[in-house]
Design an enzyme around this catalytic site. Structure first.
Site, mmCIF file in Angstrom:
data_model
loop_
_atom_site.group_PDB
_atom_site.id
_atom_site.type_symbol
_atom_site.label_atom_id
_atom_site.label_comp_id
_atom_site.label_asym_id
_atom_site.label_seq_id
_atom_site.Cartn_x
_atom_site.Cartn_y
_atom_site.Cartn_z
ATOM 1 N N HIS A 5 0.848 -1.193 0.000
ATOM 2 C CA HIS A 5 0.000 0.000 0.000
ATOM 3 C C HIS A 5 0.887 1.249 0.000
ATOM 4 O O HIS A 5 2.111 1.161 0.142
ATOM 5 C CB HIS A 5 -0.888 0.039 1.250
ATOM 6 C CG HIS A 5 -0.123 0.169 2.536
ATOM 7 N ND1 HIS A 5 0.600 -0.865 3.082
ATOM 8 C CD2 HIS A 5 0.046 1.211 3.376
ATOM 9 C CE1 HIS A 5 1.169 -0.466 4.211
ATOM 10 N NE2 HIS A 5 0.848 0.799 4.404
ATOM 11 N N ASP B 26 0.558 5.055 2.035
ATOM 12 C CA ASP B 26 -0.259 5.638 3.092
ATOM 13 C C ASP B 26 -1.072 6.832 2.591
ATOM 14 O O ASP B 26 -0.557 7.709 1.906
ATOM 15 C CB ASP B 26 0.622 6.128 4.251
ATOM 16 C CG ASP B 26 1.402 4.996 4.893
ATOM 17 O OD1 ASP B 26 0.894 3.858 4.924
ATOM 18 O OD2 ASP B 26 2.530 5.254 5.364
ATOM 19 N N HIS C 172 4.802 0.307 0.158
ATOM 20 C CA HIS C 172 5.547 -0.469 1.154
ATOM 21 C C HIS C 172 4.680 -1.592 1.711
ATOM 22 O O HIS C 172 3.456 -1.583 1.550
ATOM 23 C CB HIS C 172 6.112 0.418 2.260
ATOM 24 C CG HIS C 172 5.101 1.240 2.993
ATOM 25 N ND1 HIS C 172 4.591 2.422 2.500
ATOM 26 C CD2 HIS C 172 4.489 1.044 4.186
ATOM 27 C CE1 HIS C 172 3.715 2.918 3.349
ATOM 28 N NE2 HIS C 172 3.618 2.094 4.391
ATOM 29 N N ARG D 257 6.003 6.016 13.932
ATOM 30 C CA ARG D 257 5.888 6.622 12.599
ATOM 31 C C ARG D 257 5.397 8.052 12.683
ATOM 32 O O ARG D 257 4.387 8.324 13.343
ATOM 33 C CB ARG D 257 4.931 5.791 11.743
ATOM 34 C CG ARG D 257 5.001 6.139 10.268
ATOM 35 C CD ARG D 257 4.066 5.272 9.457
ATOM 36 N NE ARG D 257 2.767 5.907 9.335
ATOM 37 C CZ ARG D 257 1.695 5.344 8.792
ATOM 38 N NH1 ARG D 257 1.764 4.113 8.320
ATOM 39 N NH2 ARG D 257 0.557 5.992 8.715
#
Ligand code: SIN
Length: 279
Positions: A97, A99, A254, A269
């Site tokens: 995917h 983000d 990723h 993150r």
């Protein structure tokens, strides 16, 4: 210390000779920014940065996006915590995917810091959407050039999303996902930093190519999925204590591998605000 930039096979570059927790010269920052734009993801090793230093480094790049769906750090809302406990079976991000392509201005990228790693496994794969685009046939490039696609958060984070349910209290806000207006982006973008063309569809959030049926859209997204995840466009990053990955969401996909059952993994993150994308 002098800065080194080592391109990696498939996708990304490793940057050496820099301490991300220390003040950085404008010259080094500019070189890192260029490597980020050109390679799509950059990796750093042997960094010992605190949460405050993580936030300070991120702020130098762009405003921080506070995640709407992932659990936040208890003291730093800027940091999303991607955690899998030893007794949990599902990880977060365990499929290809990019983000937040469901936003009108998709996130620029994310800076992921390893905080606790399993004894082995838990690598993250990155795929280059520059290389995926470049390798398309001239006829396919011509076909894709005028196309636009709808991206939606509902399939992953909405009320009917299995993904959401299986991850329990680590993911939330399904009402927000339901109310979030879907976004439209070109299928091929001109990258806002590098000026290069990149393929911008992904199997997680791209729900419809405008003017195409659902079946045509699904077949196309599946075809691009197979094309873009060829080994020649992919790099598998092996995390070690002190590792940091900083990826660009517009030019990479990723995928966090979930091959460490029975062990804990915790990553921090920070996601950065992006800009609207154009063809
Ligand atoms: C993600 O941001 O999708 C997860 C990446 C990872 O945990 O390696």
């Amino acid at each position: 210390m002098s800065l080194t930039i080592t391109p990696l096979p498939g996708c990304g570059a490793e940057i050496g000779g820099v301490d991300l927790g220390a003040p950085m010269s404008d010259e080094d920052f500019a070189a890192i920014r260029k490597a980020y734009a050109d390679h799509g993801v950059i990796f750093f090793r042997d960094q010992e940065i605190t949460e405050e230093e993580h936030i300070a480094f991120a702020r130098r790049w762009a405003p921080i996006n506070i995640n709407r769906f992932l659990g936040a750090h208890e003291r730093y809302p800027e940091i999303a915590v991607l955690r899998k406990e030893a007794d949990q079976t599902e990880n977060i991000g365990g499929a290809w995917h990019t983000d937040q392509s469901y936003d009108h201005a998709p996130a620029m990228g994310s800076i992921l810091v390893a905080r606790e790693l399993p004894p082995e496994g838990g690598n993250t794969l990155f795929a280059s959407m520059y290389k995926a685009y470049d390798a398309l046939s001239p006829a396919m490039k011509e076909k894709l050039a005028p196309l636009k696609a709808i991206h939606s958060a509902k399939r992953i984070f909405g009320k009917a999303a299995l993904y959401n349910k299986e991850r329990g209290d680590r993911i939330g806000n399904e009402d927000v996902a339901e109310q979030l207006e879907d976004s439209v982006h070109p299928v091929v973008i001109t990258h806002p930093l590098s000026g290069k063309k990149a393929l911008f569809v992904n199997i997680a959030y791209t729900t419809q190519i405008i003017g195409w049926s659902e079946a045509e859209t699904s077949a196309f997204v599946a075809e691009m999925f197979v094309h873009a995840t060829q080994p020649e466009f992919v790099y598998e990053f092996e995390w070690r204590p002190g590792s940091i990955a900083f990826w660009d969401n517009r030019s990479t996909w990723h995928y966090a591998k979930n091959d460490y059952q029975g062990h804990r993994r915790e990553m921090h993150r920070i996601t950065l605000e992006g800009v609207p994308l154009s063809a």
